[in-house]
Design a protein around this motif. Structure first.
Motif, PDB file in Angstrom:
ATOM      1  N   TYR A 146     -10.168  55.685  70.544  1.00  8.67           N
ATOM      2  CA  TYR A 146     -10.558  55.223  69.055  1.00  8.67           C
ATOM      3  C   TYR A 146     -10.085  56.297  67.748  1.00  8.67           C
ATOM      4  O   TYR A 146      -9.446  57.198  68.068  1.00  8.67           O
ATOM      5  N   VAL A 209     -12.343  51.284  67.468  1.00  6.87           N
ATOM      6  CA  VAL A 209     -12.762  51.892  69.074  1.00  6.87           C
ATOM      7  C   VAL A 209     -12.608  50.646  70.068  1.00  6.87           C
ATOM      8  O   VAL A 209     -12.104  49.373  69.766  1.00  6.87           O
ATOM      9  N   LEU A 271     -17.139  56.595  72.151  1.00  5.40           N
ATOM     10  CA  LEU A 271     -15.637  57.286  71.944  1.00  5.40           C
ATOM     11  C   LEU A 271     -15.610  58.756  72.810  1.00  5.40           C
ATOM     12  O   LEU A 271     -16.323  59.986  72.005  1.00  5.40           O
TER      13      LEU A 271
END
Length: 556
Positions: A146, A209, A271
């Protein structure tokens, strides 16, 4: 960079407002029907709806435990059309206090909230500034990768302009270059006026992401894109990208999604791996900007600079193309600069201008390219018309032709070939430049107006608005003509309609007798032709020039 509608944006769920007690039952004093209602004033920052309650309006008590709310609507004694007028005025008014280092905050985010996010996010190693959506696939490659970027929202004027361009595409061919320049000045004046009242593209912080698709593929389902874009919101001091998961601090936010998954458009995201700047992304401190200015235009200016290449650690002099300051830079301008950088990044040829990278972490945005000491070929030919030799001119034709031939080998159509867009290095090597209109495709059909002078366009472009490598070949014929005419532009003094009529009659340009006979024959028979099927390729032009015996040194 997508609009807010294109990107995932979490929205909170507002509770239903409790009904207030009728004022008449409380015996509140009403306003005389014949008494003039005072205008509603703009409230201070922090007031609900940005309005102050009129001193002449009846007080409206609220039940216990319910905070006082000021309704954004006309009072009973106010005419309905007057209320609509006030609402319309409030919609048009923009808050200039939301401007920050990175432009204006989204109107749904308060000034304090946006600046609070800005202070933390812009210091993160995975912050990439104004990088575009089109660049994400080469940066995010694995599930959990990300980065954070800024998305510039298209304002109302940009949307309306795009629609109008699509409707009026045929107007392009009726515009001379002079008229295009006049319209451009009018557009700049309009944008400056809009900027003065704050009507510029809004900014939002977005997490991009790489995700794993949760749903199953089906024939009716759109092609799956693994990258999701999450708009970061901060409402009432709480941060969120999902409506029901809110956090007090950004470290808490990132720690949660490091261990847990979220859901965006039926897709799980997590993430896991923050991605830093690539080899072609720089921060502004990496570029030592010099005072010397190389040029200036509607986009901004070009200045000399110095920088260290990340891969070789070598210091080089560069030309820095800078966009205007953040008060007037629009989504369209940002997209154009990033598009040009993206096209140049995939090119590697000595006759194509080299790009060293971009600096878009903050504004003004930079595009760094190699420095060409001798400037544009047009100016060089004009200033040295009494001394430039035929051998040099043939060398310019050959170098430029090789550059365009390489572009076509990379499935790229330049669409704006002219001697003004060919630069000369210190050793007079010609380099094809200016890729703002270039398209990486074999065929492009124009949907919107763009600023291309009619005098360089192929017949099929004027008729059916298409661009192919063969239309570039026709335009390159104009480049050859310009080189042997010392930089004079084709059809000088003729208006657009006259040029169109000449093109329809196949009355094309003719090379001067100072050009080699073999080149004159090729251009006349295989370049300036109405039927693109009978037009040669850039490779044929390169081979022809290579086979021509160069005139003796110093001959004219």
């Amino acid at each position: 960079m997508g609009t807010q509608e294109e990107e995932f944006s979490a929205r909170g769920h507002d509770k239903k407002e409790e009904k207030t007690v009728d004022n008449r039952k409380k015996g509140a004093r009403t306003v005389d029907q014949n008494e003039k209602e005072p205008k509603t004033a703009v409230g201070k920052k922090g007031d609900k709806c940005g309005l102050k309650q009129s001193p002449m309006s009846p007080a409206t008590p609220t039940p216990k435990g319910t905070p006082n709310k000021i309704k954004c609507e006309a009072t009973k004694n106010e005419a309905s059309n007057k209320g609509k007028k006030n609402n319309s005025q409030m919609e048009q008014l923009k808050d200039r206090s939301q401007m920050s280092t990175y432009g204006s905050a989204n109107p749904k985010t308060t000034t304090h909230d946006f600046q609070w996010l800005e202070e933390y996010i812009t210091k993160m190693p995975c912050f990439h500034g104004f990088i575009g959506r089109e660049d994400l696939m080469c940066l995010l490659k694995n599930v959990g990768d990300y980065l954070i970027r800024i998305s510039v929202q298209a304002n109302r004027q940009e949307v309306e302009k795009r629609k109008k361009n699509q409707q009026d595409v045929k107007v392009l061919v009726n515009l001379s270059r002079e008229k295009c320049a006049k319209k451009e000045k009018e557009r700049e004046a309009k944008e400056a006026k809009l900027a003065a009242i704050g009507d510029v593209g809004r900014r939002e912080f977005v997490i991009s992401v790489y995700c794993k698709d949760k749903g199953t593929q089906s024939p009716n389902k759109p092609v799956y894109t693994p990258i999701r874009n999450l708009v970061i919101k901060r409402d009432n001091g709480l941060i969120h990208v999902e409506p029901l998961k809110k956090f007090k601090t950004l470290p808490e936010f990132f720690a949660h999604y490091l261990k847990n998954t979220g859901i965006c458009k039926e897709t799980d995201f997590q993430l896991l791996n923050p991605i830093g700047l690539s080899n072609w992304e720089f921060v502004h401190e990496d570029v030592d900007l010099q005072a010397k200015k190389l040029g200036e235009g509607a986009f901004g200016e070009v200045r000399v600079g110095k920088m260290k290449i990340k891969t070789t650690k070598k210091m080089v002099e560069v030309a820095v193309k800078m966009l205007k300051n953040s008060d007037v830079v629009t989504r369209e301008q940002v997209s154009e600069l990033l598009h040009e950088a993206r096209v140049m990044r995939i090119m590697d040829h000595k006759n194509v201008l080299r790009s060293y990278g971009i600096a878009v972490v903050r504004e003004p945005l930079y595009l760094m390219t190699e420095l060409c000491a001798c400037g544009a070929l047009r100016e060089y030919l004009d200033e040295n018309k009494d001394t430039v030799t035929l051998a040099e001119k043939l060398s310019f034709v050959l170098g430029a032709a090789r550059g365009v031939e390489y572009l076509h080998s990379q499935r790229t159509i330049h669409r704006d070939l002219a001697v003004r867009n060919i630069l000369l290095s210190e050793d007079k090597t010609p380099k094809v430049s200016d890729f703002g209109l270039a398209k990486v495709t074999d065929r492009y059909e124009m949907k919107e107006k763009c600023k291309i002078p009619v005098r360089y366009l192929a017949p099929e472009t004027l008729e059916i608005f298409i661009f192919t490598p063969k239309t570039d070949v026709f335009s390159f014929g104009c480049v050859i003509w310009e080189i042997y005419e010392n930089g004079h532009q084709p059809h000088d003094g003729k208006n657009a309609q006259t040029i169109r009529n000449l093109t329809k009659k196949s009355q094309f340009l003719k090379l001067t007798n100072s050009a080699p006979a073999e080149l004159r024959k090729l251009v006349g028979e295989k370049v300036f032709t109405a039927d693109p099927e009978n037009r040669c390729s850039m490779t044929t032009i390169v081979q022809c020039v290579e086979n021509i015996e160069k005139p003796a040194a110093g001959a004219k």
